[in-house]
Enzyme design. Sequence first.
Site: not given
Lengths: 566, 566
Positions: A425-427
């Site tokens: 997550y978050e890239g």
Amino acid sequence: MPYTAPIDCYRLILDHVVGFHKVAATQRFSEATPDTVSAILTEAGRLCEEVLAPLQRVGDTEGAKLEGGILRTPTGYAEGYRAIAEGGWVSLPADPEYGGMGLPMTLATAVNEMMSAACLSLQLAPLMSQGQIEALENHASDEIKALYLPRLTSGEWTGTMNLTEPQAGSDVGALTTKAEPNGDGSYAITGQKIYISWGDNDFSENVCHLVLARLPDAAPGTKGISLFIVPKYIPESDGTPGRANELRVVSLEEKMGQHGSPTCVMSYEGATGWLIGTEHGGMKAMFTMMNNARLGVGGQGIGAAEGALQHALAFAQDRVQGKSPTGTIFGHPDVKRMLAQMKAEVFAARSIAMACAVAIDMQHATGHEDWAARAAFLTPIAKSFGTETGMRVADTGIQVHGGMGFVEETGAAQFFRDVRVTAIYEGTNGIQAIDLAGRKLMDGGEAAFRLIDEMQADAESARATHPDLAEPLWQATETLREATEWMVAQDMGARLPGASAYLHGFARVLGGQAHLRAAMADPEGAPARLAAVYMTRLLPEHASALAEAREGGDAVSAITAEDLAA
Amino acid sequence: MPYTAPIDCYRLILDHVVGFHKVAATQRFSEATPDTVSAILTEAGRLCEEVLAPLQRVGDTEGAKLEGGILRTPTGYAEGYRAIAEGGWVSLPADPEYGGMGLPMTLATAVNEMMSAACLSLQLAPLMSQGQIEALENHASDEIKALYLPRLTSGEWTGTMNLTEPQAGSDVGALTTKAEPNGDGSYAITGQKIYISWGDNDFSENVCHLVLARLPDAAPGTKGISLFIVPKYIPESDGTPGRANELRVVSLEEKMGQHGSPTCVMSYEGATGWLIGTEHGGMKAMFTMMNNARLGVGGQGIGAAEGALQHALAFAQDRVQGKSPTGTIFGHPDVKRMLAQMKAEVFAARSIAMACAVAIDMQHATGHEDWAARAAFLTPIAKSFGTETGMRVADTGIQVHGGMGFVEETGAAQFFRDVRVTAIYEGTNGIQAIDLAGRKLMDGGEAAFRLIDEMQADAESARATHPDLAEPLWQATETLREATEWMVAQDMGARLPGASAYLHGFARVLGGQAHLRAAMADPEGAPARLAAVYMTRLLPEHASALAEAREGGDAVSAITAEDLAA
């Protein structure tokens, strides 16, 4: 699960590794005196030890649940969240004008890491709010700020990020959620969002969603995306949560870990929202939030690693098995090796995250573009290497436990399951690597070479007194310099297949610098002994990573889908 | 979950990598003609694709349960097990005198790997039986053989291994289970055993436990351990299962993965058992079983890796996201890189396991001690590297899935959770490394150097036609030779801290040899392209691993428990 806040380690890093004195010497952060730093670490550490750590297991076994449309968090999470909010730990770096402490991100990074070590799935809630606060501070109108920021800062309200849609994950530009003007300055938001961490809860008065959506006249792709704030309850002008908005949690994902944190599918059905930033300027505003969150997620990885290390160490010192000098498995060379590597890994990753936070603070305090470039360069490294460290250390923690590592009862497996998503997550970590090798080298490598110069200067100055540590580091920096020179000379087609390896190699060398600095501060103590472990057993990995980084894309490009089929 | 048996890959390895023709040329395995091999792989592959693969998810979600003392396996497991037994897949290598096929372990290794790719938790049941069959063939009396082997071989009965007790895990010598003579040739077994895989089921007529225990006059430690067979139902002389024995499943472990396979706490309360092998000779008999099982567990890791690869590839070819040449995420360089590495890893680990199996077959067929030494040397490598490959590839498989990798529904997480225990059971990977760097180098490195010589000869002969592949392999073999020379010159104190790294480095180079051989067999095809990926992106890791192997124990020895505390 028992947890001890590693306060001495943070002090060592602040004082001798990342140069926190520079931050404290600025006007903006003049309140970050040694006493304040000490009080913050001690108080936050106590909260983590006493309140949050006991919630880790119950969060996993009970899990968050959606019952008749009502979200139920695990036993104790509501009290845990309130203790976080009341301690002011949601808003350590937030603007004092709206109730924040205005303290450095460096301290927030330490506190966030401690909270995630104690109870990762709960800590994700305030982490999301922190990102929202920063986005609103930078991009919202004064009216929105006045209405939302005091409540988010106090923790009465919580915040979320709504980017992903079923067809739009890493490719945010593919999203289709619509925003139509209502004619009164608000917008009607319609669409479905997935993977919304803490999309609802039963402990905050309101849940504020930052939602990416398209205006009617929007261009395709990322250029046509705007950002909106869409609250669960529409606030009255005095800030009282009013009528329920047209949005709901459709379902929760069944996940491998972080069972305590609800991951929601959200439906917006003409929900009322307000524009944040400019029309079609949503990506810029979102990136403010994401950069903050990326460092925060790196810290989650490090926190999980610290938790797994403490857990495995306690087990190894307690478990009697076989003949060993200590009577416990701690005395077996291979077990001690695993634990020593875990500790050396955590120190390296923590130092990198704190160095990134110092750069962010210096950027904010001085406005100097060199600091901004450093913060931008270190953010994907802090995120990827922090989360990789979390996964690797939690994996080793299971191995230290032997058979008990696979059994849920001991808790070792939970660290491993919970932390896995941080690399996604978050890239994803792949996206971070592309960001580093692509965008962050667009300055011709200036930010990279400045870091390498500093590492070489450190190695040079330590050569006489600490040759065993300085020499391998110096050699590694040379290899890193060559790899960086190679990278900036290539087109993207040749760079990108080696991006992940480049990021990993860069982090490995940065970790060596951190260990060298710590060792020089305490040449006869534990830091010097851990540095020796790092330099001999972990730093060498940089060579194969950087060799891989420079391979270019030929071998991979030649592969066809048929080559990979069974 | 869909699965395609990778039959062409096994053929390539048999024909061009591990020299299966040598096995087929022996008298003992003269029935392993190309037609038979083909029929076996095809038939077993079909079973895996059609019957076992559909059980993978249901096993995870339902799990095995203990209800009122009765063990219930997941829906379909009983039918799946019976299909395995009826196909003869429990007893491929078993003695034809008792109904086995008497076929090479090499084929059994391929079939076991396919079954574990399709449904790991169910495959563990026949794998345990196979080990028991081999132990009984080698160590049981004719009477026991006649009574037990036909039923185990047919799969009507299943077998288990009972080593571990709460205080006796890796240190088997600490076990306390008692065996007292009943005066009629049988013994009364009393004690508690833990981590008993498939300690019971609801699909076989009988469950036969091989139990390690101590006779009344036994010496302390491993020298005082004897092996007993203790059936759930005591067989009548005609083989009919008779009265229930004094043993029971106390509870099941709640595990991170392999939910479909019951991991039992077993209680023996004066249960009737019969001695296998000699009094106090239990460890020797158990090692027969464990060596077999170690290779089998390596194969489980490889199977899980194959399953995870196929799953991730299918996802990547289906998932549309971002701009890529293919329209799907398969076209993104970082995704393709991950998939290509997964495939190259699986090929390397599979080749090593098959090479180990060939050595076992040649040892059995020729009795030559060089083959025995090779089998002994490759077994810990096949186990550790196979299971490491399983973990690494399943981890990458999650990453390919992005956010969906963390959600249980897609199945990617299950491969990752299920395979984790393979690095722990049948001797942790740390134990395997100690076995390799300790016992298996006690010949002064003879078996190791013989392998290295062969690798160098391969590299030499490929140098002219395949310099890009042969040159890096040749360099790697030189480094491996030096590391091996260093190892054999050290005492154990210096060897053991680097044992895991040495094992990993050795495997990395062996993998390079396998890829080179495959590439030479098909210089314009997929094997050559995958070999290029391996040589450029995976082989380089050998250098840091072998550097770490030679570091000795100083840095780790200097670490104290206080150094590691928070």
